[in-house]
Enzyme design. Sequence first.
Site, PDB file in Angstrom:
ATOM      1  N   ASN A 204      39.887  28.734  17.350  1.00 20.47           N
ATOM      2  CA  ASN A 204      39.378  30.101  17.479  1.00 20.47           C
ATOM      3  C   ASN A 204      37.875  30.152  17.781  1.00 20.47           C
ATOM      4  O   ASN A 204      37.267  31.209  17.704  1.00 20.47           O
ATOM      5  CB  ASN A 204      39.716  30.946  16.239  1.00 20.47           C
ATOM      6  CG  ASN A 204      39.092  30.396  14.974  1.00 20.47           C
ATOM      7  OD1 ASN A 204      38.288  29.469  15.012  1.00 20.47           O
ATOM      8  ND2 ASN A 204      39.470  30.969  13.852  1.00 20.47           N
ATOM      9  N   HIS A 205      37.280  29.022  18.143  1.00 17.26           N
ATOM     10  CA  HIS A 205      35.859  29.020  18.535  1.00 17.26           C
ATOM     11  C   HIS A 205      35.731  29.586  19.951  1.00 17.26           C
ATOM     12  O   HIS A 205      36.623  29.425  20.786  1.00 17.26           O
ATOM     13  CB  HIS A 205      35.290  27.606  18.495  1.00 17.26           C
ATOM     14  CG  HIS A 205      35.228  27.055  17.099  1.00 17.26           C
ATOM     15  ND1 HIS A 205      34.998  25.715  16.837  1.00 17.26           N
ATOM     16  CD2 HIS A 205      35.340  27.648  15.882  1.00 17.26           C
ATOM     17  CE1 HIS A 205      35.003  25.527  15.531  1.00 17.26           C
ATOM     18  NE2 HIS A 205      35.210  26.677  14.932  1.00 17.26           N
ATOM     19  N   HIS A 236      30.713  31.548  18.476  1.00 14.80           N
ATOM     20  CA  HIS A 236      31.450  31.245  17.241  1.00 14.80           C
ATOM     21  C   HIS A 236      31.792  29.762  17.222  1.00 14.80           C
ATOM     22  O   HIS A 236      32.551  29.289  18.075  1.00 14.80           O
ATOM     23  CB  HIS A 236      32.726  32.099  17.192  1.00 14.80           C
ATOM     24  CG  HIS A 236      33.596  31.824  15.993  1.00 14.80           C
ATOM     25  ND1 HIS A 236      34.970  31.739  16.077  1.00 14.80           N
ATOM     26  CD2 HIS A 236      33.297  31.627  14.681  1.00 14.80           C
ATOM     27  CE1 HIS A 236      35.476  31.503  14.871  1.00 14.80           C
ATOM     28  NE2 HIS A 236      34.488  31.437  14.015  1.00 14.80           N
ATOM     29  N   ASN A 331      31.898  30.333   6.186  1.00 17.43           N
ATOM     30  CA  ASN A 331      32.608  29.340   5.355  1.00 17.43           C
ATOM     31  C   ASN A 331      31.532  28.548   4.632  1.00 17.43           C
ATOM     32  O   ASN A 331      31.006  27.568   5.167  1.00 17.43           O
ATOM     33  CB  ASN A 331      33.398  28.344   6.241  1.00 17.43           C
ATOM     34  CG  ASN A 331      34.769  28.806   6.646  1.00 17.43           C
ATOM     35  OD1 ASN A 331      35.158  29.944   6.406  1.00 17.43           O
ATOM     36  ND2 ASN A 331      35.517  27.912   7.273  1.00 17.43           N
ATOM     37  N   PRO A 379      33.176  39.220  14.513  1.00 16.73           N
ATOM     38  CA  PRO A 379      33.928  39.097  15.764  1.00 16.73           C
ATOM     39  C   PRO A 379      35.369  39.580  15.602  1.00 16.73           C
ATOM     40  O   PRO A 379      35.992  39.366  14.568  1.00 16.73           O
ATOM     41  CB  PRO A 379      33.907  37.585  16.035  1.00 16.73           C
ATOM     42  CG  PRO A 379      33.736  36.964  14.688  1.00 16.73           C
ATOM     43  CD  PRO A 379      33.002  37.943  13.823  1.00 16.73           C
ATOM     44  N   SER A 386      34.288  43.764  18.805  1.00 15.91           N
ATOM     45  CA  SER A 386      33.541  43.068  17.763  1.00 15.91           C
ATOM     46  C   SER A 386      32.513  44.066  17.247  1.00 15.91           C
ATOM     47  O   SER A 386      32.250  45.086  17.893  1.00 15.91           O
ATOM     48  CB  SER A 386      32.831  41.832  18.331  1.00 15.91           C
ATOM     49  OG  SER A 386      33.775  40.884  18.792  1.00 15.91           O
ATOM     50  N   HIS A 405      35.004  38.560   7.658  1.00 19.27           N
ATOM     51  CA  HIS A 405      34.393  37.694   8.676  1.00 19.27           C
ATOM     52  C   HIS A 405      34.945  37.938  10.079  1.00 19.27           C
ATOM     53  O   HIS A 405      34.398  37.443  11.057  1.00 19.27           O
ATOM     54  CB  HIS A 405      34.567  36.221   8.314  1.00 19.27           C
ATOM     55  CG  HIS A 405      35.913  35.622   8.666  1.00 19.27           C
ATOM     56  ND1 HIS A 405      37.107  36.158   8.244  1.00 19.27           N
ATOM     57  CD2 HIS A 405      36.240  34.538   9.408  1.00 19.27           C
ATOM     58  CE1 HIS A 405      38.112  35.427   8.692  1.00 19.27           C
ATOM     59  NE2 HIS A 405      37.630  34.436   9.410  1.00 19.27           N
ATOM     60  N   GLY A 406      36.026  38.681  10.162  1.00 20.83           N
ATOM     61  CA  GLY A 406      36.647  38.888  11.468  1.00 20.83           C
ATOM     62  C   GLY A 406      37.871  39.755  11.299  1.00 20.83           C
ATOM     63  O   GLY A 406      37.966  40.537  10.354  1.00 20.83           O
ATOM     64  N   GLY A 408      41.140  38.543  11.132  1.00 24.84           N
ATOM     65  CA  GLY A 408      42.189  37.915  10.325  1.00 24.84           C
ATOM     66  C   GLY A 408      43.485  37.826  11.117  1.00 24.84           C
ATOM     67  O   GLY A 408      43.836  38.768  11.847  1.00 24.84           O
TER      68      GLY A 408
END
Lengths: 482, 140
Positions: A204-205, A236, A331, A379, A386, A405-406, A408
Site C-alpha cells: 500500500n505504499h 507513503h 506505526n 491518505p 485524502s 491513519h487512513g 482502513g
Amino acid sequence: MEKSFKKINDFCWELPVTYKPGMKVPGRVYAREDFLEHIVKDKCSDQVANVAFLPGVVKYSLAMPDIHWGYGFPIGGVAATDVNNGGVISPGGIGFDTNCGVRLLRSDIKADDVRPRVKDLIRALFRNVPCGVGVGGNIRVNSQEMKKLLKKGSRWAVERGCGVREDIECTENNGCMEDADPDLVSERAIKRGLDQSGTLGSGNHFIEVQEVQKIYDDKAAAVFGLFEGQLTVMIHSGSRGLGYQVCEDYLKVMRSCPQKYGFSIPDRQLVSAPVKSEEGHRYYAAMCAAANYAWANRQCLMHLTREVFEKIFGKGFHALGLDLVYDVSHNIAKLEKHTVDGKEKLLCVHRKGATRAFPKGHPDLPQKYRNIGQPVIIPGDMGRNSYVMVGTEMAMKETFGSVCHGAGRLMSRTQAQKMSRGSEVINDLEQKGIIVMATGKSIVAEEAPYAYKDINEVVSVVSNAGLAKPVAKMRPLGVIKG
Amino acid sequence: MKPYHFKDHTADIIMAVSGNSIEELFSNAAEGLAVAIFGEESKEKYRTDVLKTELEDPCREDLLVDWLNEIIFKFYAEDMLYKQACLSMCEEGKLAGDVSWYVIPKQEKSRAKEIKAATYHDLKIKMKACKYYVEILFDV
C-alpha cells in the site's frame, strides 16, 4: 456481539472490562453505529480487548474508525502504558513496518495548469523513483554509513543534499528519535536495509499527485500553505526490510518476557517487556533507529520527487514552492507526557495504524504551527480522497493525541482480486482522470478503491468526535505504486 | 491436493498447512510460503544451492516462526527462494537439515509479493488423526 458495546456518544463505543476476563481497562472504539457490525465480524473487538491485557495500560485500549483486523493490536489501535508503573512496550503495537508514515508536499502549481501533463509527470515519477519488491535504490550506503543514517534520520539525508533544513522542522520528531542506538540493530536488519534507502517499497505504499478539492478551514490552510485547485504530492512509505527485521528480532527477544516478568497475554503477538527493562530499553532504542531509517527514506523519496518536478517544469523546487507541509508516522511507539486522572505521567504511546494529532500550543510542534496545531495527513484510497486535518485538545484528552491513519481495509486482498483485474481498475481510474502506474497489476487489484472504507466517512467520525478538524480535502490525479 | 492453502484475512495472509510429521509440516509450510512470495510458475530455470540449516527452540510454534522468517530473510536479503528441504527435528527442539534454494536473479524479484514476516498470531500446532495442522498469519 455488537450488544457488547456500550454507547458513549454517537461516535464512541465502549467495550467494558467484563467483555473478556483479564482486561485491565475498557476498550473504546471511535466509529459510527453502522460500522460496528463489520468491526465485530472482522474480530476487531477481541483484538481491542486483548490489548487491554498489557501491563501498565492506562485509561483505554483505543481504536480509530479505520480499524480492521490485524495481528496482536488491531490496525487503527492506540494504547498507552505507564512507563514508571511497570508499563510495557510491545513490538506488535508498532507493527513490522516501523514508522510507516506519510508526508505531504504543497506547491504553487495550479492543478488545472498541469492536467494535460499529468501522465508525463506520473511516468517520470515511475521511472525515477525505485519501487517494487527487490528494486534497490540509487542511494548506496555501506554498513558504517548505515549506522550514521540510523542515528540521524532525516538529517542524514539533508546533509547529503537530499533536502533542506526546513524539511526537518516540518517532520514529526524533526525526523529523528534521539534515543536511537544503531548498535542494537542486528546485522540481518542492516543487510535487509542496505540497498533500500530511497525506495518506495510495495503493497500500500505510493506517491500520489493530487489536487486540493476543498478547503474547510481558511486560517489553518493559509498556515499550511494550501489553497483550492492547488497541486500537492503525498508520499507513503516506511522502514522497508530493516524495520521488518528489527521488529522480528525483538519479538524473538521478548518471547520469554511474559514469564520472566510475571504477566500473561492472550495473543503471543502481544509479547512485550517493561519499558524500563533491559529488553524494553534495547527494543525501544532499536525501534528508534528503524524509525530514523524510515524518515531518511521518506526524505530521499521526497528529494527524488522534487528532482522529477524540476525536470518536468524546468525550475528549481523552491521556485515551484514544493515545500514539505508535514510528515507523520502511523506505526510507532513514543514516550510522551499525558495527563491521566489529573496527574501528568510519562507514557509509552503505541500507535499502530494511527497518527499523532497534537493541538495548538504543544511544545513538540514546529514554531510555524504552534498557533494552529499539528497538520495531520490522512491518505485515502487511490480513487477517492485524502485529507489534511489539524489536531485538537479533545484528542489529547481522549486518545493520547491520536487519530486514524487512513481509510482502513474493508476486504481481503484475495476478495479484492476476485472483484476486478488490475488492468480493469487502472482503466476505470483513467476514465475518472486518475493515472495509475504500478510494477504489477495484481497489486493494483489488491489496492483498488473498493477494498477500502470510504475515507470521507472515516474522517467524518474523527471530526464529529472532535479529535481533529478537517482543513483540506484532496483528490488524486495520478499515483505510482510498487 | 496441496498440503497448504490460503485463507482470507482483511490485510494480511493466513496459510493453513498440514503434514504427516512435524518435519513435513515445516517443509510444507516453507513450500507454501515460497508460493505466496513468488507464485507457482516453474522455477527450474534457476540455479540451485544447498545449504545446511540449524535452528533451535523448545517451543515448536516459535521454531516454526523462526524457520519461516529464515525463508523470508533468505529471499529478500539474499535472493534465495526456498525449493525443498530434508529436515529432522529432535526432542530438544532442534531443527536441522539440508535446504535447497533457487538463486533468483535480482531483476526477476520484482514480480514477488512483499511478505514482511511470519507472526505468532493465534499460532498453535495441532494434531488430528495422526496429522499435524497449523495456521500461520503473515504480515503483507
